[in-house]
Design a protein around this motif. Structure first.
Motif, PDB file in Angstrom:
ATOM      1  N   PHE A  58     -14.824   2.659  -0.375  1.00 46.35           N
ATOM      2  CA  PHE A  58     -14.224   1.895  -1.471  1.00 46.35           C
ATOM      3  C   PHE A  58     -13.006   1.056  -1.025  1.00 46.35           C
ATOM      4  CE2 PHE A  58     -11.766   2.133  -5.710  1.00 46.35           C
ATOM      5  CZ  PHE A  58     -12.235   0.890  -6.077  1.00 46.35           C
ATOM      6  N   THR A  59     -13.259   0.097  -0.153  1.00 47.80           N
ATOM      7  CA  THR A  59     -12.243  -0.911   0.193  1.00 47.80           C
ATOM      8  C   THR A  59     -10.926  -0.266   0.629  1.00 47.80           C
ATOM      9  OG1 THR A  59     -13.236  -2.169  -1.665  1.00 47.80           O
ATOM     10  CG2 THR A  59     -11.376  -3.178  -0.526  1.00 47.80           C
ATOM     11  N   SER A  60     -11.028   0.608   1.606  1.00 47.47           N
ATOM     12  CA  SER A  60      -9.817   1.263   2.126  1.00 47.47           C
ATOM     13  C   SER A  60      -9.509   0.687   3.501  1.00 47.47           C
ATOM     14  CB  SER A  60     -10.040   2.775   2.199  1.00 47.47           C
ATOM     15  OG  SER A  60     -10.320   3.280   0.917  1.00 47.47           O
ATOM     16  N   PHE A  96      -0.524   3.408  -4.527  1.00 42.35           N
ATOM     17  CA  PHE A  96      -1.462   4.510  -4.730  1.00 42.35           C
ATOM     18  C   PHE A  96      -0.716   5.777  -5.132  1.00 42.35           C
ATOM     19  CE2 PHE A  96      -3.372   1.572  -1.674  1.00 42.35           C
ATOM     20  CZ  PHE A  96      -4.533   1.246  -2.349  1.00 42.35           C
ATOM     21  N   LEU A 149      -1.892  11.225  -4.177  1.00 35.93           N
ATOM     22  CA  LEU A 149      -3.353  11.351  -4.191  1.00 35.93           C
ATOM     23  C   LEU A 149      -3.799  12.567  -3.377  1.00 35.93           C
ATOM     24  CD1 LEU A 149      -4.568   7.630  -4.078  1.00 35.93           C
ATOM     25  CD2 LEU A 149      -4.225   9.135  -6.049  1.00 35.93           C
ATOM     26  N   GLY A 190      -1.232  10.736   6.626  1.00 33.25           N
ATOM     27  CA  GLY A 190      -1.122   9.909   7.819  1.00 33.25           C
ATOM     28  C   GLY A 190      -1.360   8.454   7.472  1.00 33.25           C
ATOM     29  N   ASP A 191      -1.103   7.610   8.468  1.00 32.24           N
ATOM     30  CA  ASP A 191      -1.244   6.160   8.313  1.00 32.24           C
ATOM     31  C   ASP A 191      -2.395   5.721   9.216  1.00 32.24           C
ATOM     32  OD1 ASP A 191      -0.953   3.344   8.580  1.00 32.24           O
ATOM     33  OD2 ASP A 191       1.179   3.498   8.100  1.00 32.24           O
ATOM     34  N   ASP A 196      -4.920  10.572   4.292  1.00 26.87           N
ATOM     35  CA  ASP A 196      -4.484   9.527   3.370  1.00 26.87           C
ATOM     36  C   ASP A 196      -2.973   9.380   3.492  1.00 26.87           C
ATOM     37  OD1 ASP A 196      -6.032   8.080   0.853  1.00 26.87           O
ATOM     38  OD2 ASP A 196      -3.864   8.233   0.526  1.00 26.87           O
ATOM     39  N   TYR A 197      -2.482   8.208   3.078  1.00 22.23           N
ATOM     40  CA  TYR A 197      -1.040   7.943   3.147  1.00 22.23           C
ATOM     41  C   TYR A 197      -0.307   8.441   1.901  1.00 22.23           C
ATOM     42  CZ  TYR A 197       3.242   5.464   4.181  1.00 22.23           C
ATOM     43  OH  TYR A 197       4.540   5.171   4.472  1.00 22.23           O
ATOM     44  N   SER A 198      -1.040   8.566   0.786  1.00 25.58           N
ATOM     45  CA  SER A 198      -0.380   8.817  -0.505  1.00 25.58           C
ATOM     46  C   SER A 198      -0.207  10.312  -0.771  1.00 25.58           C
ATOM     47  CB  SER A 198      -1.228   8.197  -1.625  1.00 25.58           C
ATOM     48  OG  SER A 198      -0.892   8.779  -2.865  1.00 25.58           O
ATOM     49  N   CYS A 253      -8.872   9.142   2.127  1.00 26.76           N
ATOM     50  CA  CYS A 253      -9.687   9.969   1.226  1.00 26.76           C
ATOM     51  C   CYS A 253      -9.214   9.920  -0.219  1.00 26.76           C
ATOM     52  CB  CYS A 253      -9.679  11.419   1.709  1.00 26.76           C
ATOM     53  SG  CYS A 253      -8.029  12.182   1.674  1.00 26.76           S
ATOM     54  N   GLY A 254      -7.992   9.398  -0.471  1.00 28.72           N
ATOM     55  CA  GLY A 254      -7.484   9.346  -1.834  1.00 28.72           C
ATOM     56  C   GLY A 254      -7.495  10.725  -2.483  1.00 28.72           C
ATOM     57  N   PHE A 308       0.820  -1.230   0.000  1.00 32.23           N
ATOM     58  CA  PHE A 308       0.000   0.000   0.000  1.00 32.23           C
ATOM     59  C   PHE A 308       0.846   1.268   0.000  1.00 32.23           C
ATOM     60  CE2 PHE A 308       0.983   0.808   4.346  1.00 32.23           C
ATOM     61  CZ  PHE A 308       1.243  -0.445   4.853  1.00 32.23           C
ATOM     62  N   TYR A 356      -2.552   5.602 -10.227  1.00 35.22           N
ATOM     63  CA  TYR A 356      -3.736   4.929  -9.655  1.00 35.22           C
ATOM     64  C   TYR A 356      -5.058   5.468 -10.217  1.00 35.22           C
ATOM     65  CZ  TYR A 356      -7.041   3.207  -6.210  1.00 35.22           C
ATOM     66  OH  TYR A 356      -8.133   2.628  -5.609  1.00 35.22           O
ATOM     67  N   HIS A 376     -14.940  11.850  -2.625  1.00 32.89           N
ATOM     68  CA  HIS A 376     -16.126  11.910  -1.747  1.00 32.89           C
ATOM     69  C   HIS A 376     -16.158  13.226  -0.966  1.00 32.89           C
ATOM     70  CE1 HIS A 376     -15.642   7.530  -2.470  1.00 32.89           C
ATOM     71  NE2 HIS A 376     -16.961   7.559  -2.518  1.00 32.89           N
ATOM     72  N   TYR A 412      -5.804  -3.855   4.678  1.00 31.54           N
ATOM     73  CA  TYR A 412      -4.593  -3.868   3.856  1.00 31.54           C
ATOM     74  C   TYR A 412      -3.429  -4.621   4.501  1.00 31.54           C
ATOM     75  CZ  TYR A 412      -6.658  -0.262   0.857  1.00 31.54           C
ATOM     76  OH  TYR A 412      -7.446   0.440  -0.026  1.00 31.54           O
TER      77      TYR A 412
HETATM   78  C1  LIG Z   1      -8.902   2.013  -2.713  1.00 28.71           C
HETATM   79  S1  LIG Z   1      -8.262   3.623  -2.429  1.00 28.71           S
HETATM   80  C2  LIG Z   1      -9.719   4.520  -2.050  1.00 28.71           C
HETATM   81  C3  LIG Z   1      -9.537   5.993  -1.991  1.00 28.71           C
HETATM   82  C4  LIG Z   1     -10.824   6.806  -1.779  1.00 28.71           C
HETATM   83  N1  LIG Z   1     -11.509   6.427  -0.566  1.00 28.71           N
HETATM   84  C5  LIG Z   1     -11.726   6.656  -2.980  1.00 28.71           C
HETATM   85  O1  LIG Z   1     -12.795   6.036  -2.860  1.00 28.71           O
HETATM   86  O2  LIG Z   1     -11.370   7.151  -4.044  1.00 28.71           O
HETATM   87  C6  LIG Z   1      -7.475   3.383  -0.874  1.00 28.71           C
HETATM   88  C7  LIG Z   1      -6.821   4.609  -0.283  1.00 28.71           C
HETATM   89  O3  LIG Z   1      -6.200   4.237   0.961  1.00 28.71           O
HETATM   90  C8  LIG Z   1      -4.977   4.932   1.074  1.00 28.71           C
HETATM   91  N2  LIG Z   1      -4.109   4.204   2.010  1.00 28.71           N
HETATM   92  C9  LIG Z   1      -3.443   3.065   1.769  1.00 28.71           C
HETATM   93  N3  LIG Z   1      -2.788   2.676   2.871  1.00 28.71           N
HETATM   94  C10 LIG Z   1      -3.044   3.599   3.824  1.00 28.71           C
HETATM   95  C11 LIG Z   1      -2.641   3.741   5.176  1.00 28.71           C
HETATM   96  N4  LIG Z   1      -1.860   2.852   5.762  1.00 28.71           N
HETATM   97  N5  LIG Z   1      -3.110   4.811   5.872  1.00 28.71           N
HETATM   98  C12 LIG Z   1      -3.903   5.734   5.268  1.00 28.71           C
HETATM   99  N6  LIG Z   1      -4.300   5.651   3.979  1.00 28.71           N
HETATM  100  C13 LIG Z   1      -3.885   4.583   3.269  1.00 28.71           C
HETATM  101  C14 LIG Z   1      -4.450   4.972  -0.338  1.00 28.71           C
HETATM  102  O4  LIG Z   1      -3.451   5.943  -0.514  1.00 28.71           O
HETATM  103  C15 LIG Z   1      -5.723   5.218  -1.138  1.00 28.71           C
HETATM  104  O5  LIG Z   1      -5.971   6.580  -1.311  1.00 28.71           O
END
Ligand SMILES: C[S@@+](CC[C@H](N)C(=O)[O-])C[C@H]1O[C@@H](n2cnc3c(N)ncnc32)[C@H](O)[C@@H]1O
Length: 251
Positions: free
Chosen positions: A117-119, A17, A82, A99-100, A77-79, A57-58, A13, A21, A62, A122
């Motif tokens: 959306f499957t966030s 992203f 994004l 942040g994580d 978000d971590y990315s 939030c990517g 992860f 992505y 939303h 991981y």
């Molecule tokens: C499947 S995407 C969904 C993004 C957004 N919710 C959307 O619907 O467009 C998952 C998101 O989780 C973030 N992510 C991944 N690992 C993470 C972590 N450890 N902490 C915070 N965000 C993280 C990614 O950067 C990415 O933006």
């Protein structure tokens, strides 16, 4: 060349992203997020003065809609890539935090947490996924509410497309998907080529939970579940529906 079941790094992860992505998931647009956001707002009974966190939030698709209904929306978000896309589309008024989700810096701060959306799921270490639930509940005020849109294990197993080839904005995208032999995770390996050159290898790996497993994990983390849906039209969770959407609150 994409190996049959390449090893997916446990830190996948952190690299997946990036700015490619949104090209790979081009159908996940701000427009497509509108109905999802409205559904979540209605289910959670969002009030104008609620403090809302969009966790993971990517690109902020939303938040673009949440911000019309609440004056206090924050994205985390971590990315960095994004978050930069979110900043560009949302302007400067909305706090966006890098942040994580394993280490959320909030305590009893939010009325509502959204996770679209499957966030989730991981981390290969289940304690870390459980820790995310704990962090969410800790970040919520007493009686705070949450909304999680996750994938449905049974549907994912029954409908997996093992191999696909497609093009997206001039990139050739070759994807392989498989379920781990014990049924615990769904994995995806992607190779992106352009003009015959390999641009990037991407791994994705997400924990699969049954409805009971997901409920138990949330409850163990201090949540009460008010409703579960299989899609954004209030259908029940079932093998015929691709999602597992949870509406709940802090115990
Ligand atoms: C499947 S995407 C969904 C993004 C957004 N919710 C959307 O619907 O467009 C998952 C998101 O989780 C973030 N992510 C991944 N690992 C993470 C972590 N450890 N902490 C915070 N965000 C993280 C990614 O950067 C990415 O933006």
């Amino acid at each position: 060349m994409l190996a049959n079941k390449p090893k997916i790094s446990s830190n996948w992860f952190q690299n997946t992203f990036d700015s490619l992505y949104p090209i790979l998931y081009a159908h996940r647009t701000i427009e497509a997020a509108e109905a999802e956001t409205l559904f979540s707002i209605q289910q959670i009974r969002l009030q104008r003065d609620d403090r809302v966190l969009d966790l993971c939030c990517g690109g902020g698709r939303h938040i673009a809609h949440l911000a019309k209904e609440s004056e206090h929306v924050v994205g985390l978000d971590y990315s960095p890539q994004l978050l930069a896309i979110a900043r560009e589309s949302l302007g400067t008024g909305i706090p966006l935090i890098r942040g994580d989700m394993r280490y959320l810096p909030f305590h009893e701060h939010f009325d509502v947490i959204m996770n679209y959306f499957t966030s989730f799921g991981y981390f290969q270490d289940q304690h870390e996924n459980q820790q995310v639930v704990h962090n969410m509940m800790d970040a919520l005020k007493p009686d705070g509410r949450f909304f999680i849109d996750y994938m449905n294990k049974e549907w994912a197993i029954n409908n997996i497309e093992n191999e696909t080839h497609r093009t997206a904005e001039g990139f050739e995208v070759h994807e392989r998907r498989w379920i781990e032999s014990n049924g615990s995770r769904i994995n995806k390996a992607t190779i992106i080529n352009r003009g015959g050159d390999e641009i990037k290898h991407i791994g994705e790996s997400v924990q699969l939970y049954t409805e009971d497993e997901f409920s138990q994990m949330l409850e163990k983390g201090g949540a009460v579940i008010d409703a579960m849906f299989g899609d954004y039209s209030e259908a029940g969770v079932s093998p015929d529906h691709s999602r597992m959407i949870v509406v709940g609150r802090k115990a």
